[in-house]
Design a protein around this motif. Structure first.
Motif, PDB file in Angstrom:
ATOM      1  N   LYS A  30     -58.153  12.563  65.758  1.00  0.00           N
ATOM      2  CA  LYS A  30     -57.946  13.960  65.344  1.00  0.00           C
ATOM      3  C   LYS A  30     -56.939  14.049  64.189  1.00  0.00           C
ATOM      4  CE  LYS A  30     -58.262  16.794  69.319  1.00  0.00           C
ATOM      5  NZ  LYS A  30     -57.415  17.354  70.328  1.00  0.00           N
ATOM      6  N   PHE A  31     -55.870  13.233  64.296  1.00  0.00           N
ATOM      7  CA  PHE A  31     -54.793  13.293  63.275  1.00  0.00           C
ATOM      8  C   PHE A  31     -54.589  11.897  62.676  1.00  0.00           C
ATOM      9  CE2 PHE A  31     -53.807  16.258  66.724  1.00  0.00           C
ATOM     10  CZ  PHE A  31     -53.790  17.467  66.046  1.00  0.00           C
ATOM     11  N   PRO A  32     -55.534  11.458  61.820  1.00  0.00           N
ATOM     12  CA  PRO A  32     -55.467  10.073  61.333  1.00  0.00           C
ATOM     13  C   PRO A  32     -54.203   9.760  60.537  1.00  0.00           C
ATOM     14  CG  PRO A  32     -57.255  11.301  60.268  1.00  0.00           C
ATOM     15  CD  PRO A  32     -56.678  12.212  61.288  1.00  0.00           C
ATOM     16  N   LEU A  33     -53.558  10.792  59.972  1.00  0.00           N
ATOM     17  CA  LEU A  33     -52.377  10.520  59.138  1.00  0.00           C
ATOM     18  C   LEU A  33     -51.063  10.554  59.923  1.00  0.00           C
ATOM     19  CD1 LEU A  33     -53.368  12.462  55.883  1.00  0.00           C
ATOM     20  CD2 LEU A  33     -53.617  10.023  56.401  1.00  0.00           C
ATOM     21  N   ALA A  34     -51.144  11.013  61.168  1.00  0.00           N
ATOM     22  CA  ALA A  34     -49.905  11.147  61.956  1.00  0.00           C
ATOM     23  C   ALA A  34     -49.384   9.777  62.378  1.00  0.00           C
ATOM     24  CB  ALA A  34     -50.182  11.995  63.186  1.00  0.00           C
ATOM     25  N   ALA A  35     -48.075   9.552  62.175  1.00  0.00           N
ATOM     26  CA  ALA A  35     -47.459   8.287  62.626  1.00  0.00           C
ATOM     27  C   ALA A  35     -46.864   8.537  64.018  1.00  0.00           C
ATOM     28  CB  ALA A  35     -46.381   7.874  61.655  1.00  0.00           C
ATOM     29  N   VAL A  36     -47.285   7.734  64.970  1.00  0.00           N
ATOM     30  CA  VAL A  36     -46.820   7.927  66.349  1.00  0.00           C
ATOM     31  C   VAL A  36     -45.628   7.008  66.609  1.00  0.00           C
ATOM     32  CG1 VAL A  36     -47.466   7.683  68.789  1.00  0.00           C
ATOM     33  CG2 VAL A  36     -49.109   8.605  67.132  1.00  0.00           C
ATOM     34  N   THR A 350     -47.166  17.469  69.948  1.00  0.00           N
ATOM     35  CA  THR A 350     -46.152  18.255  69.238  1.00  0.00           C
ATOM     36  C   THR A 350     -45.197  17.381  68.428  1.00  0.00           C
ATOM     37  OG1 THR A 350     -46.219  19.677  71.167  1.00  0.00           O
ATOM     38  CG2 THR A 350     -44.514  20.173  69.566  1.00  0.00           C
ATOM     39  N   CYS A 351     -44.756  16.258  69.038  1.00  0.00           N
ATOM     40  CA  CYS A 351     -43.729  15.425  68.372  1.00  0.00           C
ATOM     41  C   CYS A 351     -44.280  14.083  67.890  1.00  0.00           C
ATOM     42  CB  CYS A 351     -42.582  15.120  69.335  1.00  0.00           C
ATOM     43  SG  CYS A 351     -41.789  16.562  69.982  1.00  0.00           S
ATOM     44  N   HIS A 352     -45.506  13.775  68.260  1.00  0.00           N
ATOM     45  CA  HIS A 352     -46.105  12.470  67.919  1.00  0.00           C
ATOM     46  C   HIS A 352     -45.282  11.335  68.539  1.00  0.00           C
ATOM     47  CE1 HIS A 352     -47.951  14.534  64.134  1.00  0.00           C
ATOM     48  NE2 HIS A 352     -48.237  15.147  65.269  1.00  0.00           N
ATOM     49  N   ILE A 353     -44.788  11.596  69.742  1.00  0.00           N
ATOM     50  CA  ILE A 353     -44.034  10.569  70.472  1.00  0.00           C
ATOM     51  C   ILE A 353     -44.862  10.152  71.685  1.00  0.00           C
ATOM     52  CG2 ILE A 353     -42.000  10.167  71.939  1.00  0.00           C
ATOM     53  CD1 ILE A 353     -40.389  11.883  70.012  1.00  0.00           C
ATOM     54  N   LEU A 354     -44.996   8.839  71.849  1.00  0.00           N
ATOM     55  CA  LEU A 354     -45.740   8.312  72.991  1.00  0.00           C
ATOM     56  C   LEU A 354     -44.734   7.903  74.075  1.00  0.00           C
ATOM     57  CD1 LEU A 354     -48.745   7.479  73.717  1.00  0.00           C
ATOM     58  CD2 LEU A 354     -47.994   5.155  73.254  1.00  0.00           C
ATOM     59  N   ALA A 355     -44.918   8.488  75.263  1.00  0.00           N
ATOM     60  CA  ALA A 355     -44.036   8.168  76.392  1.00  0.00           C
ATOM     61  C   ALA A 355     -44.906   7.694  77.552  1.00  0.00           C
ATOM     62  CB  ALA A 355     -43.246   9.411  76.773  1.00  0.00           C
ATOM     63  N   ILE A 356     -44.330   7.575  78.741  1.00  0.00           N
ATOM     64  CA  ILE A 356     -45.151   7.251  79.916  1.00  0.00           C
ATOM     65  C   ILE A 356     -44.902   8.325  80.972  1.00  0.00           C
ATOM     66  CG2 ILE A 356     -45.640   5.580  81.747  1.00  0.00           C
ATOM     67  CD1 ILE A 356     -46.173   4.055  79.380  1.00  0.00           C
ATOM     68  N   PRO A 357     -45.963   8.933  81.486  1.00  0.00           N
ATOM     69  CA  PRO A 357     -45.750   9.936  82.538  1.00  0.00           C
ATOM     70  C   PRO A 357     -45.214   9.278  83.809  1.00  0.00           C
ATOM     71  CG  PRO A 357     -48.092   9.674  82.039  1.00  0.00           C
ATOM     72  CD  PRO A 357     -47.362   8.734  81.146  1.00  0.00           C
ATOM     73  N   GLY A 358     -44.179   9.871  84.369  1.00  0.00           N
ATOM     74  CA  GLY A 358     -43.529   9.278  85.533  1.00  0.00           C
ATOM     75  C   GLY A 358     -44.464   9.054  86.702  1.00  0.00           C
ATOM     76  N   ARG A 359     -45.490   9.883  86.810  1.00  0.00           N
ATOM     77  CA  ARG A 359     -46.459   9.781  87.911  1.00  0.00           C
ATOM     78  C   ARG A 359     -47.086   8.394  87.980  1.00  0.00           C
ATOM     79  NH1 ARG A 359     -48.598   9.498  91.755  1.00  0.00           N
ATOM     80  NH2 ARG A 359     -49.900  10.897  93.003  1.00  0.00           N
ATOM     81  N   GLY A 360     -47.174   7.743  86.834  1.00  0.00           N
ATOM     82  CA  GLY A 360     -47.799   6.422  86.779  1.00  0.00           C
ATOM     83  C   GLY A 360     -46.993   5.353  87.505  1.00  0.00           C
ATOM     84  N   PHE A 361     -45.749   5.659  87.854  1.00  0.00           N
ATOM     85  CA  PHE A 361     -44.908   4.674  88.542  1.00  0.00           C
ATOM     86  C   PHE A 361     -44.764   4.988  90.026  1.00  0.00           C
ATOM     87  CE2 PHE A 361     -43.487   4.737  84.115  1.00  0.00           C
ATOM     88  CZ  PHE A 361     -43.521   3.381  83.807  1.00  0.00           C
TER      89      PHE A 361
END
Ligand code: PLP
Length: 391
Positions: A30-36, A350-361
């Motif tokens: 969707k956002f090919p130019l966005a740097a994550v 919104t911020c182009h930040i990749l985190a991990i959802p706590g539910r996964g742990f």
């Protein structure tokens, strides 16, 4: 027809990494130019220390000579590395080199230690946590004997010993994902509990290098009596950038369970492992002292500074964030009424930040997001700026 191990079907926890990859893929479409900014997967980001690379190169070169050639090494690891570990990491707690077992990873050790114990044992595992302890028990058909110990805001993410009996207790301190470590007083309570219940503490201490609080011991063996009840897992992965090289160790004192466990682990290692590559063990040795230790300490300091900066950036925006002091992870409370997956999506879009959802742990990870400080200072600067979009 060959029958399958049906216990694998009981692995109910959603495997989050493929889901995260899928979400990242569609975001990039969707956002090919966005740097994550990737603050998700907790893998090291800084290049390998040059002293470690030199030691590995030299050891490999040594093997090209007739006198220096090495074949299979000792399954418990070379003495030079076990001695270096005792000298640098356990100088005054009574641990000896023959109580150190070198392996290719804490993941391997923490997932196989259950083999030494009867399936009749009652097992307690912290939740949320690094998934391997629970999953390995489930795969072995022991899932029904496991009780989860909630790590919540109320207990500062470190459970106290329960009132009922358990035989095996998996603890992860400093904790992944919560980034919080058990202090001396709590570790004393756990050791006292294990002594009273004749239980064994299986302590994943992969992040010991990140401990900064004065009341947090770097090893459980700083607590009197721990050498009768505790097995400690340590790794070079996060202390010296070995995630791709693979080297770790288990400390199994001879006194645990009155000496019955030690020969079993020794037997298990010699049966199931042919050791870790000689050059890699030389690299690990180089990480522990001299210039190698200076270089690896500087890397750890960089990740610690990243954690402090991220925590400050979030706190100044009014968010509540835990951890990040004795571990390279931040445990961020998601705004009320939002699930950890919803907040994950919001942060990415919104911020182009990749985190991990706590539910996964684990179930008690719901309501939180994990941020990893394993990145570069430059990426932290980008993240700090990107967080403005949350206002
Ligand atoms: N234990 C914990 C708590 C971890 O977070 C990790 C990796 O993220 C590991 C163990 C893996 O260690 P290793 O690379 O030595 O297998």
């Amino acid at each position: 027809m060959a029958k399958l191990n049906t216990h694998y079907r009981q692995l109910k926890r959603e495997y989050i990494f493929p889901i995260i990859e899928e979400k990242l893929f569609s975001f990039k479409e969707k956002f090919p130019l966005a740097a994550v900014v990737n603050l998700g997967i907790g893998d090291v980001a800084l290049p390998l220390a040059s002293s470690i690379a030199t030691a590995i190169e030299n050891a490999t070169r040594e093997m090209t000579t007739v006198t220096g050639m090495r074949g299979y090494g000792p399954s418990e690891g070379y003495l030079f590395l076990r001695e270096a570990i005792v000298n640098q990491e356990y100088p005054s707690v009574g641990i000896t080199p023959d109580e150190i077992f070198i392996s290719d990873g804490t993941n391997s050790d923490a997932s196989s230690i259950h083999e030494l114990f009867s399936s009749a044992n009652r097992v307690a595992i912290v939740d949320p946590t690094y998934p391997v302890y629970l999953d390995a028990n489930i795969m072995a058909g022991r899932g029904g004997r496991v009780t989860l110990l909630p790590c919540t805001k109320e207990n500062q993410f470190c459970p106290t010993p329960p009132s009922d009996h358990f035989d095996l207790i998996y603890l992860c301190t400093p904790g992944n994902p919560t980034g919080v470590a058990m202090n001396r007083s709590l570790l004393e309570q756990w050791v006292a509990y294990a002594l009273k219940e004749k239980a064994v503490l299986l302590i994943d201490n992969a992040y010991s290098a990140y401990v900064t609080s004065s009341d947090v011991p770097k090893t459980v063996y700083a607590i009197p009596g721990a050498d009768e009840v505790a097995v400690e897992f340590r790794s070079f992965s996060k202390s010296a950038g070995f995630t791709g090289l693979r080297c770790a160790y288990t400390v199994l004192p001879k006194k645990v369970l009155k000496g019955k466990l030690y020969p079993m682990w020794k037997k298990r290692q010699s049966t199931k492992s042919n050791g870790v590559a000689y050059p890699i063990q030389r690299g690990a040795e180089a990480a522990l002292s001299g210039h190698g230790a200076t270089e690896t300490r500087a890397q750890v300091a960089t990740y610690q500074a990243n954690a402090r900066r991220l925590k400050a950036a979030l706190s100044s925006r009014g968010f509540t964030v835990h951890g990040g002091i004795d571990a390279p992870y931040l445990w961020w409370e998601v705004p009320e009424g939002t699930s950890s997956w919803e907040f994950f999506d919001h942060l990415l879009t919104t911020c182009h930040i990749l985190a991990i959802p706590g539910r996964g742990f684990g179930a008690h990870g719901e309501g939180f997001i994990r941020l990893s400080a394993f990145t570069t200072p430059e990426q932290v600067t980008t993240a700090e700026a990107a967080l403005c979009a949350l206002e």
